[in-house]
Design an enzyme around this catalytic site. Sequence first.
Site, PDB file in Angstrom:
ATOM      1  N   HIS A  97      51.554  46.170  48.168  1.00  0.00           N
ATOM      2  CA  HIS A  97      52.395  46.680  49.257  1.00  0.00           C
ATOM      3  C   HIS A  97      53.756  45.980  49.261  1.00  0.00           C
ATOM      4  O   HIS A  97      53.866  44.798  48.918  1.00  0.00           O
ATOM      5  CB  HIS A  97      51.708  46.474  50.603  1.00  0.00           C
ATOM      6  CG  HIS A  97      50.539  47.390  50.823  1.00  0.00           C
ATOM      7  ND1 HIS A  97      50.436  48.237  51.902  1.00  0.00           N
ATOM      8  CD2 HIS A  97      49.417  47.602  50.083  1.00  0.00           C
ATOM      9  CE1 HIS A  97      49.312  48.916  51.820  1.00  0.00           C
ATOM     10  NE2 HIS A  97      48.666  48.542  50.725  1.00  0.00           N
ATOM     11  N   ALA A 118      42.426  41.938  48.610  1.00  0.00           N
ATOM     12  CA  ALA A 118      43.515  41.701  49.559  1.00  0.00           C
ATOM     13  C   ALA A 118      43.003  41.177  50.895  1.00  0.00           C
ATOM     14  O   ALA A 118      43.348  41.677  51.959  1.00  0.00           O
ATOM     15  CB  ALA A 118      44.350  42.968  49.758  1.00  0.00           C
ATOM     16  N   HIS A 152      38.585  46.420  40.319  1.00  0.00           N
ATOM     17  CA  HIS A 152      38.979  45.849  41.602  1.00  0.00           C
ATOM     18  C   HIS A 152      37.924  44.861  42.106  1.00  0.00           C
ATOM     19  O   HIS A 152      38.267  43.849  42.736  1.00  0.00           O
ATOM     20  CB  HIS A 152      39.174  46.953  42.642  1.00  0.00           C
ATOM     21  CG  HIS A 152      40.457  47.714  42.481  1.00  0.00           C
ATOM     22  ND1 HIS A 152      40.625  48.686  41.525  1.00  0.00           N
ATOM     23  CD2 HIS A 152      41.627  47.640  43.165  1.00  0.00           C
ATOM     24  CE1 HIS A 152      41.859  49.176  41.614  1.00  0.00           C
ATOM     25  NE2 HIS A 152      42.485  48.571  42.598  1.00  0.00           N
ATOM     26  N   ASP A 184      40.356  54.881  46.389  1.00  0.00           N
ATOM     27  CA  ASP A 184      41.667  54.213  46.432  1.00  0.00           C
ATOM     28  C   ASP A 184      42.538  54.711  45.278  1.00  0.00           C
ATOM     29  O   ASP A 184      43.347  53.977  44.731  1.00  0.00           O
ATOM     30  CB  ASP A 184      41.498  52.687  46.371  1.00  0.00           C
ATOM     31  CG  ASP A 184      42.755  51.931  46.793  1.00  0.00           C
ATOM     32  OD1 ASP A 184      43.352  52.307  47.815  1.00  0.00           O
ATOM     33  OD2 ASP A 184      43.130  50.966  46.100  1.00  0.00           O
ATOM     34  N   LEU A 244      47.945  44.900  40.168  1.00  0.00           N
ATOM     35  CA  LEU A 244      46.935  45.942  40.267  1.00  0.00           C
ATOM     36  C   LEU A 244      47.179  46.770  41.524  1.00  0.00           C
ATOM     37  O   LEU A 244      47.348  46.228  42.615  1.00  0.00           O
ATOM     38  CB  LEU A 244      45.540  45.308  40.328  1.00  0.00           C
ATOM     39  CG  LEU A 244      44.341  46.252  40.432  1.00  0.00           C
ATOM     40  CD1 LEU A 244      44.204  47.108  39.178  1.00  0.00           C
ATOM     41  CD2 LEU A 244      43.060  45.447  40.662  1.00  0.00           C
TER      42      LEU A 244
END
Length: 371
Positions: A133, A211, A242, A264, A290
């Site tokens: 982000h 995250a 992930h 996702d 990633l």
Amino acid sequence: MQSLQNQNIFLPTGLQTQQDISFENGLIKEIKPNVNHSETQNTYLLPGFIDLQIYGAAGKLFSAEPSTESIRIIEDQLLQEGTTSFLICLATNTPKVFNQCISVIKEYRNNARNCLGLHLEGPFINPEKRGAHVKAYIRKASLDEIKALLDFGDGTIKMMTLAPELQDDDVIQYLLDNRVVVSLGHSSATFEQATKAYNQGIQTTTHLFNAMSALQHRAPGIPTAVLNHQTAMASIIADGLHVDFEVVKMAAKVMKERLFIITDAVTECNSGPYQHHAVEGKFVMPDGTLSGSAMTMLQSIKNCVNHCNISLSDAISMATYYPAKLIKKENEIGRLAINAEANFVVLNKQMDIAQVFYKGEQIKRNKGASI
């Protein structure tokens, strides 16, 4: 009335063989044993998939190309893949982009098919755990901003990911009071902060283990909080990239019906702040960070079965019934039941998609498509 005869069907309780399923006007009308004892179909019939976090498909990243044509193309592609319900996701971005995307979904909703609305992943997250982000767009929410956002959204905003340790309680409560599913994610919350957030009503967790504060033996973090909680749910990205498959296996064993699958998934994009590039089965940002996955929901199910020791029945529920329960639509979608929508995926003996039905209508699949 239409029917599919002598099917191997998946219910939330497990596999039922030799079943006839009848449907009319887009709804399931009857499920009963086949009394003729004809030869059982060499296929599996399961509910249409539900993906509560996907950014785009078919070369259309929605935030980069916010138009009714883009969302129509995304819907078409996801129906081909058996995803009969989804939330289109927006990552942290400018208010202008958010407003453009919301405006498109409002304009399109009367024509929408499998798009249920929006999942806003940010911008009210923790910059420490921003992942891919954009840091410049991350901020704390004010109650007035949230009120204005939901007013403008006019019911299209169905889910929001935020970092509760940085948000005021009245902001979170306002979202909950207005029937927005709140998901804890992109967060540095401690075990205590996360547990408090779940106890105060936050229902779920965004892409478990990614995250967020880590599970450590002296700092148990968000994963321990959700694993130990009685009701909090979590999504997980089951691509082995992930999250390692062994960790997916452990989470499913502990959480059971509280864990569900998301893709996702993103798509190739060369414009705007989120430029995703495919590299070795995943997508990364230009700096190598990633970002989203390159999976379909069916691939996620197969990964759960083949690599995570999860039964096929449970893996299907993780892609259908469990997310439907989270968004309180389990009586409409996500399972095969009387008066539920006639959304079906038919898998052949190789476990590839043979047919897709959406509200009782068979989806015309692209020639040569095998998902």
